[in-house]
Write a protein that holds these residues in place. Sequence first.
Motif, PDB file in Angstrom:
ATOM      1  N   LYS A 129       0.586  -1.235   0.016  1.00 54.39           N
ATOM      2  CA  LYS A 129      -0.097   0.015  -0.084  1.00 54.39           C
ATOM      3  C   LYS A 129       0.885   1.308  -0.122  1.00 54.39           C
ATOM      4  O   LYS A 129       0.610   2.131  -0.685  1.00 54.39           O
ATOM      5  N   ILE A 130       1.967   1.128   0.835  1.00 62.57           N
ATOM      6  CA  ILE A 130       2.663   2.375   0.876  1.00 62.57           C
ATOM      7  C   ILE A 130       3.782   2.519  -0.193  1.00 62.57           C
ATOM      8  O   ILE A 130       3.721   3.735  -0.676  1.00 62.57           O
ATOM      9  N   GLU A 131       4.238   1.476  -0.694  1.00 63.68           N
ATOM     10  CA  GLU A 131       4.988   1.707  -1.949  1.00 63.68           C
ATOM     11  C   GLU A 131       4.195   2.113  -3.147  1.00 63.68           C
ATOM     12  O   GLU A 131       4.676   2.944  -3.801  1.00 63.68           O
ATOM     13  N   ASN A 132       2.826   1.616  -3.360  1.00 60.55           N
ATOM     14  CA  ASN A 132       2.062   2.046  -4.264  1.00 60.55           C
ATOM     15  C   ASN A 132       1.945   3.466  -4.377  1.00 60.55           C
ATOM     16  O   ASN A 132       2.171   4.281  -5.381  1.00 60.55           O
ATOM     17  N   VAL A 133       1.605   3.958  -3.268  1.00 60.03           N
ATOM     18  CA  VAL A 133       1.336   5.557  -3.009  1.00 60.03           C
ATOM     19  C   VAL A 133       2.685   6.350  -3.334  1.00 60.03           C
ATOM     20  O   VAL A 133       2.567   7.236  -4.099  1.00 60.03           O
ATOM     21  N   LEU A 134       3.747   5.788  -2.660  1.00 64.37           N
ATOM     22  CA  LEU A 134       5.125   6.493  -2.935  1.00 64.37           C
ATOM     23  C   LEU A 134       5.625   6.252  -4.454  1.00 64.37           C
ATOM     24  O   LEU A 134       6.066   7.380  -4.800  1.00 64.37           O
ATOM     25  N   SER A 135       5.243   5.269  -5.075  1.00 65.11           N
ATOM     26  CA  SER A 135       5.642   5.139  -6.638  1.00 65.11           C
ATOM     27  C   SER A 135       4.844   6.380  -7.230  1.00 65.11           C
ATOM     28  O   SER A 135       5.408   6.708  -8.168  1.00 65.11           O
ATOM     29  N   ARG A 136       3.512   6.204  -6.962  1.00 63.63           N
ATOM     30  CA  ARG A 136       2.565   7.241  -7.723  1.00 63.63           C
ATOM     31  C   ARG A 136       3.083   8.719  -7.485  1.00 63.63           C
ATOM     32  O   ARG A 136       3.262   9.456  -8.587  1.00 63.63           O
ATOM     33  N   MET A 137       3.471   9.037  -6.243  1.00 63.92           N
ATOM     34  CA  MET A 137       4.016  10.214  -5.972  1.00 63.92           C
ATOM     35  C   MET A 137       5.290  10.763  -6.616  1.00 63.92           C
ATOM     36  O   MET A 137       5.105  11.942  -7.192  1.00 63.92           O
ATOM     37  N   THR A 138       6.131   9.910  -6.644  1.00 64.83           N
ATOM     38  CA  THR A 138       7.535  10.343  -7.270  1.00 64.83           C
ATOM     39  C   THR A 138       7.896   9.917  -8.713  1.00 64.83           C
ATOM     40  O   THR A 138       8.764  10.257  -9.500  1.00 64.83           O
ATOM     41  N   GLY A 139       6.804   9.165  -9.200  1.00 65.96           N
ATOM     42  CA  GLY A 139       7.119   8.472 -10.624  1.00 65.96           C
ATOM     43  C   GLY A 139       8.343   7.697 -10.844  1.00 65.96           C
ATOM     44  O   GLY A 139       8.565   7.160 -11.557  1.00 65.96           O
ATOM     45  N   GLU A 140       8.856   7.197  -9.511  1.00 60.81           N
ATOM     46  CA  GLU A 140       9.754   6.310  -9.508  1.00 60.81           C
ATOM     47  C   GLU A 140       9.161   4.743  -8.989  1.00 60.81           C
ATOM     48  O   GLU A 140       8.016   4.824  -8.370  1.00 60.81           O
ATOM     49  N   GLN A 141       9.915   3.793  -9.448  1.00 59.55           N
ATOM     50  CA  GLN A 141       9.653   2.523  -8.636  1.00 59.55           C
ATOM     51  C   GLN A 141      10.295   2.514  -7.130  1.00 59.55           C
ATOM     52  O   GLN A 141      11.298   1.723  -6.963  1.00 59.55           O
TER      53      GLN A 141
ATOM     54  N   ILE B 251       5.554  14.938   1.468  1.00 64.10           N
ATOM     55  CA  ILE B 251       5.582  13.718   1.381  1.00 64.10           C
ATOM     56  C   ILE B 251       4.435  13.180   2.240  1.00 64.10           C
ATOM     57  O   ILE B 251       3.692  12.323   2.199  1.00 64.10           O
ATOM     58  N   GLN B 252       4.532  13.795   3.611  1.00 64.07           N
ATOM     59  CA  GLN B 252       3.548  13.247   4.551  1.00 64.07           C
ATOM     60  C   GLN B 252       2.051  13.638   4.357  1.00 64.07           C
ATOM     61  O   GLN B 252       1.339  12.710   4.184  1.00 64.07           O
ATOM     62  N   ASP B 253       1.929  14.588   3.937  1.00 62.55           N
ATOM     63  CA  ASP B 253       0.462  15.102   3.459  1.00 62.55           C
ATOM     64  C   ASP B 253       0.088  14.474   2.367  1.00 62.55           C
ATOM     65  O   ASP B 253      -1.161  13.789   2.136  1.00 62.55           O
ATOM     66  N   TYR B 254       0.842  14.025   1.380  1.00 58.05           N
ATOM     67  CA  TYR B 254       0.527  13.115   0.206  1.00 58.05           C
ATOM     68  C   TYR B 254       0.244  11.938   0.394  1.00 58.05           C
ATOM     69  O   TYR B 254      -0.896  11.227   0.266  1.00 58.05           O
ATOM     70  N   CYS B 255       0.993  11.154   1.500  1.00 59.28           N
ATOM     71  CA  CYS B 255       0.766   9.830   1.976  1.00 59.28           C
ATOM     72  C   CYS B 255      -0.761   9.863   2.710  1.00 59.28           C
ATOM     73  O   CYS B 255      -1.676   8.722   2.607  1.00 59.28           O
ATOM     74  N   TYR B 256      -1.080  10.749   3.438  1.00 58.82           N
ATOM     75  CA  TYR B 256      -2.174  11.014   4.493  1.00 58.82           C
ATOM     76  C   TYR B 256      -3.196  11.216   3.400  1.00 58.82           C
ATOM     77  O   TYR B 256      -4.390  10.345   3.741  1.00 58.82           O
ATOM     78  N   ARG B 257      -3.092  11.824   2.406  1.00 62.42           N
ATOM     79  CA  ARG B 257      -4.246  11.894   1.502  1.00 62.42           C
ATOM     80  C   ARG B 257      -4.702  10.639   0.634  1.00 62.42           C
ATOM     81  O   ARG B 257      -5.766  10.207   0.603  1.00 62.42           O
ATOM     82  N   TYR B 258      -3.602   9.867   0.289  1.00 64.58           N
ATOM     83  CA  TYR B 258      -3.683   8.815  -0.655  1.00 64.58           C
ATOM     84  C   TYR B 258      -3.758   7.332  -0.024  1.00 64.58           C
ATOM     85  O   TYR B 258      -4.072   6.434  -0.559  1.00 64.58           O
TER      86      TYR B 258
END
Lengths: 245, 245
Positions: free
Chosen positions: B31-43, B76-83
């Motif tokens: 769940k966390i990796e998917n949100v961070l990958s979408r956020m950064t455009g990185e894997q 980063i924290q706000d993006y994660c909280y949202r998604y």
Amino acid sequence: MRNIKLVIQYDGSRYRGWQRLGDTDNTIQAKIENVLSRMTGEQVEIIGSGRTDAGVHALNQVANFKTNSTMSTSEIQDYCYRYLPDDIVIKSVEEVDDRFHARYNVKGKKYLYRILNSKYHDPFIRKYITHVPEKLDLEAMKTAANYFIGEHDFTSFTTAKSKKKSRVKKVFDVEIFKDGDIIEILFYGKGFLHNMVRIMVGTLLEVGYGKMKPEYIKELLEKKDRSLAGPTAPPQGLFLYEVEY
Amino acid sequence: MRNIKLVIQYDGSRYRGWQRLGDTDNTIQAKIENVLSRMTGEQVEIIGSGRTDAGVHALNQVANFKTNSTMSTSEIQDYCYRYLPDDIVIKSVEEVDDRFHARYNVKGKKYLYRILNSKYHDPFIRKYITHVPEKLDLEAMKTAANYFIGEHDFTSFTTAKSKKKSRVKKVFDVEIFKDGDIIEILFYGKGFLHNMVRIMVGTLLEVGYGKMKPEYIKELLEKKDRSLAGPTAPPQGLFLYEVEY
């Protein structure tokens, strides 16, 4: 017939509320009636102190039912504990006078509304509290809350579709406590109209945000217009806290 | 690349545990990796301090990941909280030294196990505590807990299928607290084997029921036989409480 009084605790998250609705058994009343009917072999009907809406919780809901069963009160409690879903627990079972009626005999009711006032939500209590990330002016909310105390026509604070003839209710007290990030609002009154607590909370929040002056509550009560009050606060923060007889 | 440290709180009830498992995304890591990958455009791949099993919770899980993203830690924290789903919350985001590794650098870990020792369960905390209605001898449990402290071979206290070469672990402390009906057992050690905390709890409960003598723990450690220890206690009472670096 024996008259049995129940004190019930429930997590309302996955139910359509207290009251049995036609065929659906996804209500707290239906879950309990089904277990008691199976237990006694009778068609048991329970009388609750009042309804709670979908998603609203109870710490001490009270209900009574009549039965010819000879089971002891502790046998009834154990049977219910075994067969009810784990989000409904009967806290006590007591044999009471034949004249006891869980709805007609109510002398007072307490509702508790819980707010988590922090930037981020807390995953472990998210179903039992309403998250408000905005800054709140607690003193203004306390001043506003005092305007609810007393006997008033609460037409502005109930669903527009409410069919009750009289919308006059007596509120004994409203108290606001804060402990860390948690704000608790305790409402104590003779009785409450449909959605009345949640609309009072939604309106107190408008005051807390600074969008409404505390004194405006007085005007709201006089205007008798639901559309002027704040929104209906979400159900998961609301608990039926106590019923007095 | 920047190295970002996360402190994460999660309700593990509806997940298959921390660790990403092949295709399924029903794990906290996924769940966390998917949100961070979408956020950064990185894997993005995150390194956790260790796994937690299906149904186990965390108050302060720690993880880190590398990224070229220029977002601030609070963005980063706000993006994660949202998604992220509402049962996973990132409590803090911090940029750390390139050498920080959430698993290799662990110096100590604390796990908390919570037990509700009452006749009936409590619907509001039922997903975050293990209900034990039987009477427990707390003093015997405290005596037994002391035998876990120190460096021991914990073969009797891990899953039989554990492939780890060494089953020697160092437990710094085990403390048992009681507050009303709630018993909390805090385990503090350098690290723990798979299911080790839950099997220690299951064994302490056998002592609490009076089925096992506290001194038997010593023998259990020597015998290196999983089948002699108590059952694995259920996951919902277990919290990863703190990770030390």
